[in-house]
Design a protein around this motif. Structure first.
Motif, PDB file in Angstrom:
ATOM      1  N   ASN A 108       0.827  -1.209   0.000  1.00 28.86           N
ATOM      2  CA  ASN A 108       0.000   0.000   0.000  1.00 28.86           C
ATOM      3  C   ASN A 108       0.860   1.258   0.000  1.00 28.86           C
ATOM      4  OD1 ASN A 108      -2.423   1.485   0.046  1.00 28.86           O
ATOM      5  ND2 ASN A 108      -2.322   1.685   2.268  1.00 28.86           N
ATOM      6  N   ARG A 109       1.846   1.281  -0.857  1.00 21.53           N
ATOM      7  CA  ARG A 109       2.693   2.471  -0.965  1.00 21.53           C
ATOM      8  C   ARG A 109       2.007   3.490  -1.857  1.00 21.53           C
ATOM      9  NH1 ARG A 109       8.218  -1.055  -1.859  1.00 21.53           N
ATOM     10  NH2 ARG A 109       8.524  -1.601   0.338  1.00 21.53           N
ATOM     11  N   LEU A 110       2.080   4.755  -1.459  1.00 23.18           N
ATOM     12  CA  LEU A 110       1.367   5.811  -2.178  1.00 23.18           C
ATOM     13  C   LEU A 110       1.853   5.971  -3.612  1.00 23.18           C
ATOM     14  CD1 LEU A 110       0.996   8.544   0.595  1.00 23.18           C
ATOM     15  CD2 LEU A 110      -0.722   6.934  -0.238  1.00 23.18           C
ATOM     16  N   GLU A 111       3.097   5.583  -3.878  1.00 24.82           N
ATOM     17  CA  GLU A 111       3.599   5.714  -5.252  1.00 24.82           C
ATOM     18  C   GLU A 111       3.075   4.598  -6.162  1.00 24.82           C
ATOM     19  OE1 GLU A 111       6.932   3.713  -2.813  1.00 24.82           O
ATOM     20  OE2 GLU A 111       5.429   5.289  -2.554  1.00 24.82           O
ATOM     21  N   THR A 112       2.477   3.559  -5.567  1.00 25.48           N
ATOM     22  CA  THR A 112       1.894   2.481  -6.365  1.00 25.48           C
ATOM     23  C   THR A 112       0.577   2.956  -6.973  1.00 25.48           C
ATOM     24  OG1 THR A 112       2.866   0.845  -4.861  1.00 25.48           O
ATOM     25  CG2 THR A 112       1.093   0.085  -6.306  1.00 25.48           C
ATOM     26  N   PRO A 113       0.326   2.691  -8.254  1.00 25.48           N
ATOM     27  CA  PRO A 113      -0.930   3.130  -8.879  1.00 25.48           C
ATOM     28  C   PRO A 113      -2.146   2.633  -8.108  1.00 25.48           C
ATOM     29  CG  PRO A 113       0.589   2.318 -10.544  1.00 25.48           C
ATOM     30  CD  PRO A 113       1.217   2.012  -9.214  1.00 25.48           C
ATOM     31  N   GLU A 114      -3.186   3.471  -8.077  1.00 30.24           N
ATOM     32  CA  GLU A 114      -4.370   3.162  -7.280  1.00 30.24           C
ATOM     33  C   GLU A 114      -5.015   1.851  -7.702  1.00 30.24           C
ATOM     34  OE1 GLU A 114      -8.606   5.330  -6.736  1.00 30.24           O
ATOM     35  OE2 GLU A 114      -6.870   6.466  -6.024  1.00 30.24           O
ATOM     36  N   ARG A 115      -5.093   1.584  -8.981  1.00 27.92           N
ATOM     37  CA  ARG A 115      -5.700   0.338  -9.446  1.00 27.92           C
ATOM     38  C   ARG A 115      -4.959  -0.881  -8.897  1.00 27.92           C
ATOM     39  NH1 ARG A 115      -8.989  -1.778 -13.413  1.00 27.92           N
ATOM     40  NH2 ARG A 115      -8.309  -3.752 -14.327  1.00 27.92           N
ATOM     41  N   ARG A 116      -3.641  -0.806  -8.910  1.00 25.40           N
ATOM     42  CA  ARG A 116      -2.845  -1.923  -8.395  1.00 25.40           C
ATOM     43  C   ARG A 116      -3.047  -2.073  -6.891  1.00 25.40           C
ATOM     44  NH1 ARG A 116       1.140  -5.365  -9.489  1.00 25.40           N
ATOM     45  NH2 ARG A 116       2.766  -5.750  -7.931  1.00 25.40           N
ATOM     46  N   ARG A 117      -3.117  -0.960  -6.172  1.00 32.48           N
ATOM     47  CA  ARG A 117      -3.341  -1.039  -4.722  1.00 32.48           C
ATOM     48  C   ARG A 117      -4.698  -1.656  -4.413  1.00 32.48           C
ATOM     49  NH1 ARG A 117      -2.965   4.211  -1.815  1.00 32.48           N
ATOM     50  NH2 ARG A 117      -3.088   5.296  -3.804  1.00 32.48           N
ATOM     51  N   ARG A 118      -5.690  -1.364  -5.238  1.00 30.10           N
ATOM     52  CA  ARG A 118      -6.996  -1.974  -5.017  1.00 30.10           C
ATOM     53  C   ARG A 118      -6.926  -3.485  -5.220  1.00 30.10           C
ATOM     54  NH1 ARG A 118     -12.798   0.269  -7.057  1.00 30.10           N
ATOM     55  NH2 ARG A 118     -12.064   1.925  -5.689  1.00 30.10           N
ATOM     56  N   LEU A 119      -6.223  -3.918  -6.256  1.00 29.85           N
ATOM     57  CA  LEU A 119      -6.067  -5.347  -6.503  1.00 29.85           C
ATOM     58  C   LEU A 119      -5.299  -6.026  -5.373  1.00 29.85           C
ATOM     59  CD1 LEU A 119      -5.281  -5.316 -10.334  1.00 29.85           C
ATOM     60  CD2 LEU A 119      -7.381  -6.118  -9.224  1.00 29.85           C
ATOM     61  N   LEU A 120      -4.279  -5.338  -4.858  1.00 32.81           N
ATOM     62  CA  LEU A 120      -3.518  -5.900  -3.743  1.00 32.81           C
ATOM     63  C   LEU A 120      -4.361  -5.938  -2.467  1.00 32.81           C
ATOM     64  CD1 LEU A 120      -0.067  -4.233  -4.450  1.00 32.81           C
ATOM     65  CD2 LEU A 120      -0.621  -6.669  -4.622  1.00 32.81           C
ATOM     66  N   GLY A 121      -5.268  -4.975  -2.321  1.00 30.77           N
ATOM     67  CA  GLY A 121      -6.199  -5.021  -1.196  1.00 30.77           C
ATOM     68  C   GLY A 121      -7.146  -6.204  -1.300  1.00 30.77           C
ATOM     69  N   ILE A 122      -7.588  -6.504  -2.512  1.00 29.13           N
ATOM     70  CA  ILE A 122      -8.425  -7.687  -2.732  1.00 29.13           C
ATOM     71  C   ILE A 122      -7.644  -8.952  -2.379  1.00 29.13           C
ATOM     72  CG2 ILE A 122      -9.599  -9.067  -4.497  1.00 29.13           C
ATOM     73  CD1 ILE A 122     -10.248  -6.429  -5.938  1.00 29.13           C
ATOM     74  N   ALA A 123      -6.377  -8.988  -2.780  1.00 33.26           N
ATOM     75  CA  ALA A 123      -5.540 -10.142  -2.457  1.00 33.26           C
ATOM     76  C   ALA A 123      -5.362 -10.298  -0.946  1.00 33.26           C
ATOM     77  CB  ALA A 123      -4.172  -9.991  -3.129  1.00 33.26           C
ATOM     78  N   THR A 124      -5.255  -9.178  -0.237  1.00 33.07           N
ATOM     79  CA  THR A 124      -5.130  -9.225   1.225  1.00 33.07           C
ATOM     80  C   THR A 124      -6.376  -9.835   1.857  1.00 33.07           C
ATOM     81  OG1 THR A 124      -3.694  -7.274   1.249  1.00 33.07           O
ATOM     82  CG2 THR A 124      -4.811  -7.828   3.305  1.00 33.07           C
ATOM     83  N   VAL A 125      -7.549  -9.410   1.399  1.00 33.94           N
ATOM     84  CA  VAL A 125      -8.798  -9.969   1.920  1.00 33.94           C
ATOM     85  C   VAL A 125      -8.892 -11.464   1.604  1.00 33.94           C
ATOM     86  CG1 VAL A 125     -11.310  -9.939   1.651  1.00 33.94           C
ATOM     87  CG2 VAL A 125     -10.056  -7.794   1.905  1.00 33.94           C
ATOM     88  N   ALA A 126      -8.521 -11.841   0.385  1.00 37.61           N
ATOM     89  CA  ALA A 126      -8.556 -13.256   0.004  1.00 37.61           C
ATOM     90  C   ALA A 126      -7.631 -14.079   0.892  1.00 37.61           C
ATOM     91  CB  ALA A 126      -8.167 -13.408  -1.464  1.00 37.61           C
ATOM     92  N   LEU A 127      -6.438 -13.542   1.183  1.00 44.16           N
ATOM     93  CA  LEU A 127      -5.486 -14.250   2.039  1.00 44.16           C
ATOM     94  C   LEU A 127      -6.043 -14.395   3.452  1.00 44.16           C
ATOM     95  CD1 LEU A 127      -2.694 -15.497   2.402  1.00 44.16           C
ATOM     96  CD2 LEU A 127      -1.794 -13.207   2.846  1.00 44.16           C
ATOM     97  N   LEU A 128      -6.644 -13.333   3.963  1.00 48.22           N
ATOM     98  CA  LEU A 128      -7.262 -13.403   5.289  1.00 48.22           C
ATOM     99  C   LEU A 128      -8.336 -14.486   5.347  1.00 48.22           C
ATOM    100  CD1 LEU A 128      -7.709  -9.638   6.237  1.00 48.22           C
ATOM    101  CD2 LEU A 128      -6.505 -11.336   7.619  1.00 48.22           C
ATOM    102  N   LEU A 129      -9.194 -14.507   4.334  1.00 48.89           N
ATOM    103  CA  LEU A 129     -10.264 -15.502   4.298  1.00 48.89           C
ATOM    104  C   LEU A 129      -9.695 -16.917   4.201  1.00 48.89           C
ATOM    105  CD1 LEU A 129     -12.888 -13.736   2.011  1.00 48.89           C
ATOM    106  CD2 LEU A 129     -13.060 -14.165   4.470  1.00 48.89           C
ATOM    107  N   LEU A 130      -8.648 -17.076   3.416  1.00 51.64           N
ATOM    108  CA  LEU A 130      -8.015 -18.388   3.285  1.00 51.64           C
ATOM    109  C   LEU A 130      -7.498 -18.875   4.635  1.00 51.64           C
ATOM    110  CD1 LEU A 130      -7.047 -20.609   1.320  1.00 51.64           C
ATOM    111  CD2 LEU A 130      -4.911 -19.329   1.086  1.00 51.64           C
ATOM    112  N   VAL A 131      -6.831 -17.983   5.366  1.00 50.96           N
ATOM    113  CA  VAL A 131      -6.293 -18.350   6.674  1.00 50.96           C
ATOM    114  C   VAL A 131      -7.414 -18.647   7.668  1.00 50.96           C
ATOM    115  CG1 VAL A 131      -5.016 -17.465   8.672  1.00 50.96           C
ATOM    116  CG2 VAL A 131      -4.136 -17.094   6.359  1.00 50.96           C
ATOM    117  N   ALA A 132      -8.423 -17.760   7.720  1.00 50.98           N
ATOM    118  CA  ALA A 132      -9.495 -17.915   8.704  1.00 50.98           C
ATOM    119  C   ALA A 132     -10.336 -19.154   8.433  1.00 50.98           C
ATOM    120  CB  ALA A 132     -10.374 -16.667   8.692  1.00 50.98           C
TER     121      ALA A 132
END
Length: 310
Positions: free
Chosen positions: A45-69
């Motif tokens: 979530n670095r500010l220099e990363t394009p917003e679209r990519r940060r959104r996709l990485l946020g989706i990946a974070t949620v997916a990883l959380l769900l996988l673990v839980a």
């Protein structure tokens, strides 16, 4: 099997909560989710990363959380299925996901401090349960903040995890807790979080859709009022869900909640919820806790009734 487990987990958490000595030694399970979110957020979530990519990485974070839980929940259920004490294993794994006692013991000190006119202590106490700026809150503002948090956390901390435990077992409960933890940490609208936290915020909105409305109904029954306030004011909240239990509590206590609030030094002009008094007091917090306790009792009856019918 989920129904008796839910009832026993409610009873165990109400009896012992999550003791401070245990927290000091091993923390709390949701702390693991928080650390995972932080681990993903720092490089992704670095500010220099394009917003679209940060959104996709946020989706990946949620997916990883769900996988673990979900994976952890399924693993525990598998162990329980092959254990002579499987039912107890499930109860012990479920009860930390509920927060009846914890919420009560965090809200009560706010009322105690206000009752003895110790505004500084009241601000400190309410600061443990709200995200807003507390340093400049007056006594009614502190009381309203505590009552709002009590109402919203009734959904987030008790009704929603219990709902998902009943619907999807242990994986459902801990998947909900993972999403709710992520939303509280990154699901904000400030520039830093808007893209990366989008998936967490939207997923949290989805999983709270039914529990929030059920929470409002329970609070109205427990408080013998609040129905009109729900229909009139629940939609005024920025969240599609938080306004429901908040409006129910406002109506039950004949108070005005929400209104202008400051976060990180920035004042947000929010509409008032409810048409009662804005001058909330320690006595109103105590009345709110009574409504909350009765609503929790209704949940016990629901869980017990479902178990009996099954």
């Amino acid at each position: 099997m989920a129904e008796p487990v839910a009832l026993a987990a409610l009873a165990l958490e109400a009896a012992v909560g999550w003791p401070a000595w245990l927290y000091a030694r091993i923390g709390h399970p949701v702390g693991g989710f928080a650390r995972l979110v932080a681990t993903c957020e720092r490089p992704w979530n670095r500010l220099e990363t394009p917003e679209r990519r940060r959104r996709l990485l946020g989706i990946a974070t949620v997916a990883l959380l769900l996988l673990v839980a979900i994976g952890a929940g399924l693993a525990i259920e598998t162990v329980a299925a092959h254990s002579s004490f499987g039912w107890l294993v499930l109860v012990m794994a479920a009860f930390p996901g509920l927060a009846q006692r914890s919420l009560y013991v965090h809200v009560r000190p706010v009322a105690a401090a206000l009752a003895r006119d110790d505004l500084a202590a009241a601000r400190t106490a309410v600061g443990y349960i709200v995200g807003r700026d507390t340093a400049r809150l007056d006594a009614p503002g502190v009381a309203r903040a505590a009552i709002e948090s009590l109402a919203e956390s009734f959904c987030d901390g008790i009704v929603a995890p219990l709902f998902w435990l009943l619907v999807a077992g242990l994986p459902g409960l801990w998947a909900y807790k993972a999403i709710n933890t992520a939303d509280s940490l990154i699901g904000h609208c400030e520039p830093r979080w808007r893209a990366f936290g989008w998936a967490a915020a939207r997923t949290d909105d989805l999983v709270n859709l039914i529990p929030a409305r059920l929470s409002a109904v329970l609070l109205c029954f427990a408080g013998a009022g609040g129905w009109r306030t729900i229909w009139r004011d629940a939609g005024k909240h920025a969240s599609p869900n938080a306004g429901w239990p908040e409006a129910a509590m406002a109506g039950a206590l004949d108070l005005r909640l929400a209104g202008p609030t400051s976060y990180d030094g920035v004042t947000h002009i929010k509409p008032w919820i409810g048409r009662g008094r804005a001058h909330a007091t320690a006595a109103d917090i105590h009345r709110g806790l009574q409504v909350y306790a009765r609503a929790c009792l209704l949940l016990w009856l629901i869980a017990g009734g479902i178990a009996w019918l099954r």
